[in-house]
Motif scaffolding. Structure first.
Motif, PDB file in Angstrom:
ATOM      1  N   SER A  45      58.272 -45.290 -15.854  1.00  0.00           N
ATOM      2  CA  SER A  45      59.159 -44.194 -15.447  1.00  0.00           C
ATOM      3  C   SER A  45      60.412 -44.148 -16.321  1.00  0.00           C
ATOM      4  O   SER A  45      60.875 -43.077 -16.724  1.00  0.00           O
ATOM      5  CB  SER A  45      59.554 -44.353 -13.972  1.00  0.00           C
ATOM      6  N   SER A  46      60.956 -45.327 -16.621  1.00  0.00           N
ATOM      7  CA  SER A  46      62.142 -45.403 -17.481  1.00  0.00           C
ATOM      8  C   SER A  46      61.830 -44.908 -18.891  1.00  0.00           C
ATOM      9  O   SER A  46      62.657 -44.256 -19.532  1.00  0.00           O
ATOM     10  CB  SER A  46      62.659 -46.843 -17.542  1.00  0.00           C
ATOM     11  N   GLU A  56      61.690 -41.122 -18.834  1.00  0.00           N
ATOM     12  CA  GLU A  56      63.045 -40.573 -18.741  1.00  0.00           C
ATOM     13  C   GLU A  56      63.775 -40.670 -20.082  1.00  0.00           C
ATOM     14  O   GLU A  56      64.454 -39.726 -20.511  1.00  0.00           O
ATOM     15  CB  GLU A  56      63.829 -41.314 -17.659  1.00  0.00           C
TER      16      GLU A  56
END
Length: 409
Positions: free
Chosen positions: A186-187, A190
């Motif tokens: 997820s990081s 992003e």
């Protein structure tokens, strides 16, 4: 009758011998693993599986069996096989969880470090560049992280399959690694979404630093103007040369770093022409003051030498070298009052070189020296004549006369 009894016993013992061979597998297993150390056991990936297989077979052994006249009681053997494991297998049960935990800790640490780098706020050029570079690196690394996660999963599956005890911390850590991997992904997504804005910020930061570099360059240019004043104190000039060199080296390093970033991220590469020109000019200023000091030192050596010990070839080579330096300095430096002083010194020595070369002509005989003495009206002793003496006796003013005598020598 006796013969039949003997044959019955022989048959029973032969049968017992054949039956004993069925236990060879157990003997070989214990013999092999009793001779191994920790590292050797770890290299045998099938150890746990083999151990459980042997244990299962040992459990299935019948305690008693009739072999003709013999009754084989295997109660004690079965108990030893079932309840007594080799020392190395016990070590294996200790090491497998330890190795799994070691791999797990390394994976969790790398994930944690990666997440920190991805979410950290970058402000400097180096930090912005590193964040973009790391984003590319971690995207390539994800496959490897997942493979390590799978390896750890298999190790923990082995502990479950073979009832190897685990601590609560191990179980919690293993359960959390899946969540940590998902959080990392997820990081990454992003950070990838913010890539364009990060690159834009990197470009603007580079341009700001380049503008500051050009401003600092103008400051150095003004400061280095004092290096072209013949009336400046030589010791202060040397200090100023050192200071300016440090500043220019710093600017050059900064410029190299900026262009490296631009090339790395496929930006338009800035040309630092003004810096290159200033570097070239500064090197000439260094050469100028080095030449002034060295020339004075050489002049003192030549002045003290008499003609009979003067190395004419070296003398001529040095004068030629400095003539080239003067020509280089005149072309590369702006108008100043320092280069003309050096040029005058070199030109004077060049004129004197012609006279000295003539006087040291190997064809000069005593009668030629007598002719020169009559022309100049003074006695001449080659072993006593030095540059100082030649100047004091005004011999350099007789250059044409000396050349005429040498021509006939």
């Amino acid at each position: 009758m006796i013969q039949k009894i003997k044959e019955s016993f022989q048959f029973a013992f032969d049968a017992a011998k054949v039956y004993s061979d069925t236990f060879e597998r157990f003997r070989m297993f214990y013999k092999e693993y009793e001779s191994l150390n920790r590292d050797e056991i770890l290299q045998k990936n099938h150890a746990l599986k083999l151990q459980r297989s042997v244990h299962k077979d040992a459990t299935a052994i019948q305690q008693k069996r009739h072999l003709g006249l013999l009754l084989v009681d295997k109660t004690q053997l079965k108990e030893r096989l079932v309840y007594s494991q080799p020392r190395q297998i016990q070590v294996m049960n200790e090491i497998v969880p330890m190795q799994a935990r070691k791999k797990l800790d390394a994976l969790l640490a790398e994930i944690c470090d990666a997440q920190y780098k991805l979410v950290s706020r970058a402000s400097t050029i180096a930090e912005l560049a590193n964040s973009v570079t790391f984003l590319d690196e971690i995207q390539k690394r994800v496959t490897g992280l997942k493979a390590e996660q799978e390896t750890i999963s298999q190790m923990y599956s082995l502990t479950k399959m073979y009832s190897i005890p685990l601590s609560c911390n191990d179980m919690v850590g293993f359960a959390s690694v899946h969540v940590d991997i998902d959080s990392l992904l997820s990081s990454i997504i992003e950070a990838e979404f913010k890539r364009d804005s990060t690159m834009e910020k990197l470009g603007s930061s580079l341009q700001k630093e380049i503008n500051e570099l050009n401003h600092d360059l103008q400051t150095i240019k003004l400061k280095s103007q004092d290096l072209l004043d013949i009336n400046a104190d030589s010791s202060k000039v040397r200090l100023l040369l050192g200071e300016v060199k440090i500043s220019i080296d710093e600017l050059q390093a900064r410029a190299h770093a900026y262009t490296s970033y631009q090339k790395q991220f496929k930006m338009e590469v800035t040309k630092f022409d003004a810096l290159d020109e200033e570097i070239a000019e500064f090197r000439l200023k260094q050469l100028l003051w080095d030449c002034l000091e060295k020339w004075d030192s050489l002049s003192d050596e030549w002045t003290e030498s008499t003609l009979d010990v003067l190395d004419l070839e070296q003398f001529s080579s040095q004068v030629t070298t400095y003539s080239k330096y003067v020509n280089q300095l005149e072309k590369g430096l702006p108008l100043n009052n320092v280069v003309p002083i050096l040029k005058e010194k070199v030109e004077v020595t060049k004129e004197r070189l012609h006279v000295i070369t003539a006087l040291l002509n190997p064809n000069m005989k005593p009668e030629h020296w007598k002719t020169l003495e009559s022309v100049m009206g003074i006695p001449l002793n080659k072993e006593e004549l030095s540059m100082v003496a030649l100047e004091e006796l005004n011999i350099f003013s007789y250059g044409m006369e000396i050349q005429e005598v040498v021509t006939h020598a």
